[in-house]
Scaffold this active site. Structure first.
Site, PDB file in Angstrom:
ATOM      1  N   LYS A  90       0.761  -1.304   0.252  1.00  0.00           N
ATOM      2  CA  LYS A  90      -0.244  -0.209  -0.042  1.00  0.00           C
ATOM      3  C   LYS A  90       0.812   1.180   0.051  1.00  0.00           C
ATOM      4  CE  LYS A  90      -3.964  -1.654   1.813  1.00  0.00           C
ATOM      5  NZ  LYS A  90      -5.292  -1.747   3.202  1.00  0.00           N
ATOM      6  N   ASP A 126      -9.782   2.412   1.912  1.00  0.00           N
ATOM      7  CA  ASP A 126      -9.938   2.667   3.348  1.00  0.00           C
ATOM      8  C   ASP A 126     -10.659   3.687   4.172  1.00  0.00           C
ATOM      9  OD1 ASP A 126      -8.733   0.030   2.837  1.00  0.00           O
ATOM     10  OD2 ASP A 126      -6.722   0.848   2.697  1.00  0.00           O
ATOM     11  N   GLY A 155      -0.435   1.999   9.197  1.00  0.00           N
ATOM     12  CA  GLY A 155      -1.560   1.642   7.555  1.00  0.00           C
ATOM     13  C   GLY A 155      -2.750   2.052   7.551  1.00  0.00           C
TER      14      GLY A 155
HETATM   15  P1  NAP Z   1       0.481  -1.449   9.817  1.00  0.00           P
HETATM   16  O1  NAP Z   1       0.687  -0.331   9.332  1.00  0.00           O
HETATM   17  O2  NAP Z   1       1.702  -2.924  10.614  1.00  0.00           O
HETATM   18  O3  NAP Z   1       0.005  -1.255  11.520  1.00  0.00           O
HETATM   19  C1  NAP Z   1      -0.077  -0.905  13.049  1.00  0.00           C
HETATM   20  C2  NAP Z   1      -0.362  -0.398  13.557  1.00  0.00           C
HETATM   21  O4  NAP Z   1      -0.376  -1.058  15.239  1.00  0.00           O
HETATM   22  C3  NAP Z   1       0.957   0.497  13.723  1.00  0.00           C
HETATM   23  O5  NAP Z   1       0.385   1.394  14.408  1.00  0.00           O
HETATM   24  C4  NAP Z   1       2.195  -0.433  15.311  1.00  0.00           C
HETATM   25  O6  NAP Z   1       2.359   0.768  15.796  1.00  0.00           O
HETATM   26  C5  NAP Z   1       0.488  -1.127  16.046  1.00  0.00           C
HETATM   27  N1  NAP Z   1       0.732  -2.454  16.689  1.00  0.00           N
HETATM   28  C6  NAP Z   1       1.442  -3.308  16.023  1.00  0.00           C
HETATM   29  N2  NAP Z   1       1.637  -4.177  17.123  1.00  0.00           N
HETATM   30  C7  NAP Z   1       1.447  -3.672  17.735  1.00  0.00           C
HETATM   31  C8  NAP Z   1       1.049  -3.771  18.928  1.00  0.00           C
HETATM   32  N3  NAP Z   1       1.272  -5.376  19.702  1.00  0.00           N
HETATM   33  N4  NAP Z   1       0.952  -3.417  20.516  1.00  0.00           N
HETATM   34  C9  NAP Z   1      -0.357  -2.059  20.616  1.00  0.00           C
HETATM   35  N5  NAP Z   1      -0.051  -1.480  18.939  1.00  0.00           N
HETATM   36  C10 NAP Z   1       0.783  -2.727  17.332  1.00  0.00           C
HETATM   37  O7  NAP Z   1      -1.287  -2.796  10.064  1.00  0.00           O
HETATM   38  P2  NAP Z   1      -2.078  -2.312   9.124  1.00  0.00           P
HETATM   39  O8  NAP Z   1      -2.131  -2.621   7.569  1.00  0.00           O
HETATM   40  O9  NAP Z   1      -2.612  -0.748   9.488  1.00  0.00           O
HETATM   41  O10 NAP Z   1      -3.290  -3.296   9.796  1.00  0.00           O
HETATM   42  C11 NAP Z   1      -3.581  -3.321  10.805  1.00  0.00           C
HETATM   43  C12 NAP Z   1      -5.412  -3.000  11.227  1.00  0.00           C
HETATM   44  O11 NAP Z   1      -6.419  -2.797  10.610  1.00  0.00           O
HETATM   45  C13 NAP Z   1      -5.199  -5.399  11.029  1.00  0.00           C
HETATM   46  O12 NAP Z   1      -5.718  -5.797  12.162  1.00  0.00           O
HETATM   47  C14 NAP Z   1      -5.881  -5.233   9.536  1.00  0.00           C
HETATM   48  O13 NAP Z   1      -6.983  -6.515   9.611  1.00  0.00           O
HETATM   49  C15 NAP Z   1      -6.763  -3.694   9.947  1.00  0.00           C
HETATM   50  N6  NAP Z   1      -6.828  -3.488   8.547  1.00  0.00           N
HETATM   51  C16 NAP Z   1      -8.482  -3.269   8.475  1.00  0.00           C
HETATM   52  C17 NAP Z   1      -9.199  -2.903   7.502  1.00  0.00           C
HETATM   53  C18 NAP Z   1     -10.394  -2.855   7.471  1.00  0.00           C
HETATM   54  O14 NAP Z   1     -11.316  -3.132   6.287  1.00  0.00           O
HETATM   55  N7  NAP Z   1     -11.436  -3.793   8.351  1.00  0.00           N
HETATM   56  C19 NAP Z   1      -8.307  -2.430   6.121  1.00  0.00           C
HETATM   57  C20 NAP Z   1      -7.499  -2.269   6.527  1.00  0.00           C
HETATM   58  C21 NAP Z   1      -6.440  -2.725   8.021  1.00  0.00           C
HETATM   59  P3  NAP Z   1       3.990   1.195  15.818  1.00  0.00           P
HETATM   60  O15 NAP Z   1       4.214   2.206  14.901  1.00  0.00           O
HETATM   61  O16 NAP Z   1       5.109   1.051  16.469  1.00  0.00           O
HETATM   62  O17 NAP Z   1       4.302   0.141  15.056  1.00  0.00           O
END
Ligand code: NAP
Length: 306
Positions: A90, A126, A155
């Site tokens: 992305k 999104d 993200g």
């Molecule tokens: P990402 O870019 O890796 O971001 C993850 C975020 O969560 C970052 O802020 C990270 O903090 C934090 N994080 C990761 N592990 C953590 C932990 N153990 N404790 C506390 N904070 C933590 O991931 P993403 O692609 O945004 O996805 C995140 C979630 O959104 C996923 O669960 C995904 O399924 C969901 N999502 C849903 C949709 C939908 O359509 N429903 C669409 C997209 C994503 P740091 O900055 O410190 O690393």
């Protein structure tokens, strides 16, 4: 139709693409990801294509990070109409497209590509998909809600934060595990949109105050994807949740999460990320075809697939 979990490779897109042209109906839309086998987008988008009588199908293509630039170029050469992008593409895709929408640039990520006259146009659905999900689940707009976004600098979290800023949420708090990323995002929101975003850590004292001063609490961390994951809201903060709160967990895989259980215990309104997944897909369909997506057909396909 291809098999329900069939995964193609970037090499399939690099050659003469006969594999896609010979399919019935031919593949003209896809999702790029790595991994991608789990994606629920193909059943949802194929149901929409069938409903509208569009003679195309949507397939999964596993694209490794180093394959992305060529895969995007080949998408246009292979007569595809567009693609969705998921982990890990992305953010990286921003640099490989001909045009990027203002919203996608602010969100720092592309999840939808449309091929128009051989050029690649990037969008982010999104953020708008999240806004539509909140409207549907809670009957209210982001512009009237004070929001707390857990994982707001990730993200999905960033797309949500930008959407809240664009829609005029009266208060925005980003709680990020790495606070420096939250602070950088707050700085960008001030610079690019003139909006105040507060950045806090996941420290319980800071979270307690933030929950008390927010209406909508969003989980945009991956906490809850795996069975047994703790809630992003520590136990010490749980009691600050009340009946007046709305809790949205972007996680859509499987059953309920620890956060949704906390919300239910507090009597708060709550919803899982399935509605965001549905609405981001519907908005992508509308970008590709310029007509309203068949929402209920897509919802039924998604429910059946998840
Ligand atoms: P990402 O870019 O890796 O971001 C993850 C975020 O969560 C970052 O802020 C990270 O903090 C934090 N994080 C990761 N592990 C953590 C932990 N153990 N404790 C506390 N904070 C933590 O991931 P993403 O692609 O945004 O996805 C995140 C979630 O959104 C996923 O669960 C995904 O399924 C969901 N999502 C849903 C949709 C939908 O359509 N429903 C669409 C997209 C994503 P740091 O900055 O410190 O690393």
């Amino acid at each position: 139709m291809s098999g329900p979990t069939e995964v193609f490779s970037a090499a399939d897109l690099a050659g003469d693409c006969e594999v896609f042209r010979r399919m019935s109906p031919p593949a003209r839309l896809c999702i790029f990801g790595d991994p991608v086998a789990h994606s629920a987008s193909p059943p949802m988008q194929n149901a929409a294509l069938r409903e509208h009588g569009l003679p195309f199908q949507y397939v999964r293509i596993r694209v490794a990070p180093e394959e992305l630039p060529h895969a995007l170029v080949n998408l246009a050469k292979a007569d595809f109409l567009g693609a969705n992008l998921t982990i890990p593409h992305k953010q990286a895709a921003l640099t490989f497209l001909d045009e990027v929408s203002r919203e996608a640039r602010l969100m720092g990520a592309i999840n939808t590509v449309a091929v128009r006259d051989g050029k690649l146009h990037g969008f982010n659905t999104d953020g708008p998909g999240f806004a539509a999900a909140i409207r549907e689940e809670f009957g209210t707009d982001l512009g009237s809600l004070r929001v707390l976004i857990l994982g707001g600098a990730g993200g999905a979290g960033r797309a949500i934060t930008v959407q809240c800023a664009l829609e005029g949420s009266p208060s925005m708090i980003v709680a990020n595990r790495s606070p420096e990323k939250g602070e950088a995002l707050a700085g960008e929101m001030k610079r690019d949109l003139g909006k105040e975003v507060s950045s806090i850590s996941l420290d319980p004292a800071a979270l307690l105050k933030a929950v008390a001063s927010s209406d909508l609490i969003i989980n945009a961390t991956p906490l809850g994807m795996k069975t047994g994951d703790p809630s992003p809201l520590p136990e010490a903060v749980e009691n600050a949740l009340t009946e007046r709160h709305m809790v949205y967990d972007t996680i859509y895989s499987g059953g309920t999460t620890a956060l949704l259980k906390q919300a239910s215990k507090a009597g708060a309104k709550s919803a899982s990320g399935l509605s965001m997944l549905l609405h981001q897909g519907a908005k992508a369909f509308e970008i590709w075809f310029g007509k309203p997506a068949p929402l209920e057909t897509m919802r039924a396909a998604l429910k059946q697939a998840s």
